[in-house]
Design a protein around this motif. Structure first.
Motif, short mmCIF file in Angstrom:
data_model
loop_
_atom_site.label_atom_id
_atom_site.label_comp_id
_atom_site.label_asym_id
_atom_site.label_seq_id
_atom_site.Cartn_x
_atom_site.Cartn_y
_atom_site.Cartn_z
N GLU A 182 1.16 -7.80 -12.09
CA GLU A 182 1.22 -6.45 -11.54
C GLU A 182 1.35 -6.48 -10.02
O GLU A 182 2.06 -5.66 -9.43
CB GLU A 182 -0.02 -5.67 -11.97
N ARG A 233 9.23 3.03 -10.01
CA ARG A 233 8.40 1.94 -10.51
C ARG A 233 9.16 1.18 -11.59
O ARG A 233 9.73 1.78 -12.51
CB ARG A 233 7.09 2.48 -11.08
N GLN A 241 3.82 1.49 -1.26
CA GLN A 241 4.43 1.58 -2.57
C GLN A 241 3.45 2.15 -3.59
O GLN A 241 3.81 3.01 -4.42
CB GLN A 241 4.92 0.20 -3.03
N ILE A 242 2.18 1.72 -3.53
CA ILE A 242 1.18 2.22 -4.48
C ILE A 242 0.94 3.71 -4.27
O ILE A 242 0.86 4.50 -5.23
CB ILE A 242 -0.13 1.42 -4.32
N ILE A 243 0.83 4.13 -3.00
CA ILE A 243 0.59 5.55 -2.71
C ILE A 243 1.78 6.40 -3.15
O ILE A 243 1.61 7.48 -3.73
CB ILE A 243 0.30 5.73 -1.21
N SER A 244 2.97 5.90 -2.90
CA SER A 244 4.16 6.67 -3.30
C SER A 244 4.26 6.78 -4.82
O SER A 244 4.70 7.82 -5.34
CB SER A 244 5.42 6.01 -2.73
N GLU A 245 3.82 5.74 -5.56
CA GLU A 245 3.85 5.81 -7.02
C GLU A 245 2.82 6.83 -7.53
O GLU A 245 3.09 7.59 -8.48
CB GLU A 245 3.57 4.43 -7.62
N LYS A 246 1.62 6.83 -6.91
CA LYS A 246 0.60 7.78 -7.35
C LYS A 246 0.99 9.22 -7.03
O LYS A 246 0.64 10.14 -7.78
CB LYS A 246 -0.73 7.44 -6.70
N LEU A 247 1.69 9.42 -5.93
CA LEU A 247 2.14 10.76 -5.57
C LEU A 247 3.41 11.17 -6.31
O LEU A 247 3.85 12.31 -6.19
CB LEU A 247 2.38 10.84 -4.06
N GLY A 248 4.00 10.25 -7.05
CA GLY A 248 5.20 10.56 -7.81
C GLY A 248 6.47 10.55 -7.00
O GLY A 248 7.49 11.09 -7.44
N THR A 299 0.83 -1.21 0.00
CA THR A 299 0.00 0.00 0.00
C THR A 299 0.87 1.26 0.00
O THR A 299 0.57 2.24 -0.71
CB THR A 299 -0.92 0.00 1.23
#
Length: 371
Positions: A259, A150, A139-146, A137
């Motif tokens: 994924e 990835r 990791q996903i949030i950090s990817e969406k926030l840039g 979770t």
């Protein structure tokens, strides 16, 4: 003066004798007042030690008389001489009897493994799952926030995007074909009813017998050809539905697993990078080693899933081309033959693709089967 000293000496010498005489009756009285219980009769040797023959029996009787709540496995009595200040000491501990001697001769004792507790195992599984979910979770949030990095396979990601886009287009074709089938079914049903009405009027109207008869035959022929076309369209729909909702969906399910493996791989890779950037001491080195092992496990899982997706995409492309080629040829030939009025060509198309039409009432069981 000399006589007085002699008398005092005589009195001093006679005093111990009197004490000895007095001690004898006291010892006799103590002997009479001592309890007559067999458990209290302890034979003592001349040097104040217990006799071995009676020591075991006395300890056995004392063990039976002790309450169970004391928790003493064995009891041993140690007595001292009468001149000692300690009259008797009760020592609790394992008694060195035959069992102890046999145990010493039997060699080392092997302890059995502890029984695993199912509740603890479930708790450990929940803990691992919670930790893994937290890392993914984050990791996903950090990817969406840039903020997080990835891992991207450009070639594979492009193929997955094309597959998802094609699936949407195939679903649209499937929906339109189902609409066409529904409308064609309603038209065939209307043509059949219209042909029956024309045939009834041809029998009742003598003046227009031939005209009603021609129209009745035409509508029945159109209804028959429409049923043939409907069978071809339904076969096309069934094949495309299998391709879209089973074959492509199975491949996309593998893509989802890929994924998820990619997110876990990036999450543990980020943890390892953060630990490597920190200080290295006795406390952090075991954590770095453990993180390295987990990273390697998830890297192998990610590589395996990426290989599986590549293989499935390759086989899907080959299967899709083969299936859609046959179905598109069938759809084209059936539609062209129907609107051209070529009944023989339409029937030949169905035979070419081994399509059997269902006659009305063929699925219903006979009255003999119902009995």
């Amino acid at each position: 003066m000399s006589e007085h000293s002699n008398e005092s000496t005589t009195l001093d010498e006679s005093h111990p004798a009197a004490e000895e005489v007095q001690s004898d009756p006291e010892e006799g009285a103590m002997a009479q007042e001592s309890p007559k219980n067999s458990a209290a009769e302890i034979p003592v040797t001349s040097n104040g030690q217990l006799e071995d023959s009676h020591e075991h029996s006395f300890n056995r009787d004392l063990k039976r008389s002790l309450p169970v709540g004391l928790g003493l496995s064995e009891t041993k009595i140690t007595s001292h001489g009468f001149d000692s200040t300690k009259e008797g000491v009760v020592e609790a501990g394992p008694f060195p009897g035959k069992g102890a001697r046999a145990q010493q001769k039997s060699g080392p004792v092997v302890l059995a493994d502890e029984v695993k507790n199912p509740a603890m195992e479930k708790l450990e599984l929940v803990r691992k799952w919670s930790l893994n979910t937290y890392k993914c979770t984050r990791q996903i949030i950090s990817e969406k926030l840039g903020r997080g990095s990835r891992t991207v396979d450009l070639e594979l990601e492009a193929q997955i995007d094309i597959l998802r886009d094609n699936k949407k287009k195939y679903e649209n074709i499937l929906k339109l074909a189902q609409t066409l089938s529904t409308q064609l079914f309603q038209m065939v049903h209307t043509q059949r009813q219209l042909g029956d009405a024309f045939a009834d009027l041809s029998l009742k109207s003598l003046e227009l017998h031939e005209e009603f008869g021609y129209n009745a035959d035409t509508q029945k022929l159109l209804a028959k050809n429409g049923e043939t076309l409907l069978g071809a369209i339904n076969f096309f729909i069934a094949s495309v539905n299998t391709l879209v909702n089973k074959t492509i969906e199975d491949t996309l399910l593998t893509v989802k697993q890929y994924e998820s493996a990619r997110i876990e791989y990036d999450a543990y890779r980020t943890d390892l990078e953060e630990l490597n950037l920190g200080p290295r001491d006795a406390n952090t080195l075991p954590k770095i080693e453990q993180s390295q092992q987990l990273f390697q496990v998830h890297k192998e899982k990610y590589d395996k899933m990426r290989n599986d997706v590549s293989i499935k995409l390759k086989f899907l492309e080959e299967n899709k081309v083969k299936v859609l080629h046959n179905q598109l040829v069938l759809f084209h030939n059936a539609i062209a033959a129907y609107f051209a009025g070529n009944q023989k060509q339409l029937e030949q198309t169905l035979k070419q693709f081994h399509i059997k039409l269902k006659t009305p009432g063929a699925d219903a069981p006979s009255w003999l089967e119902e009995q």
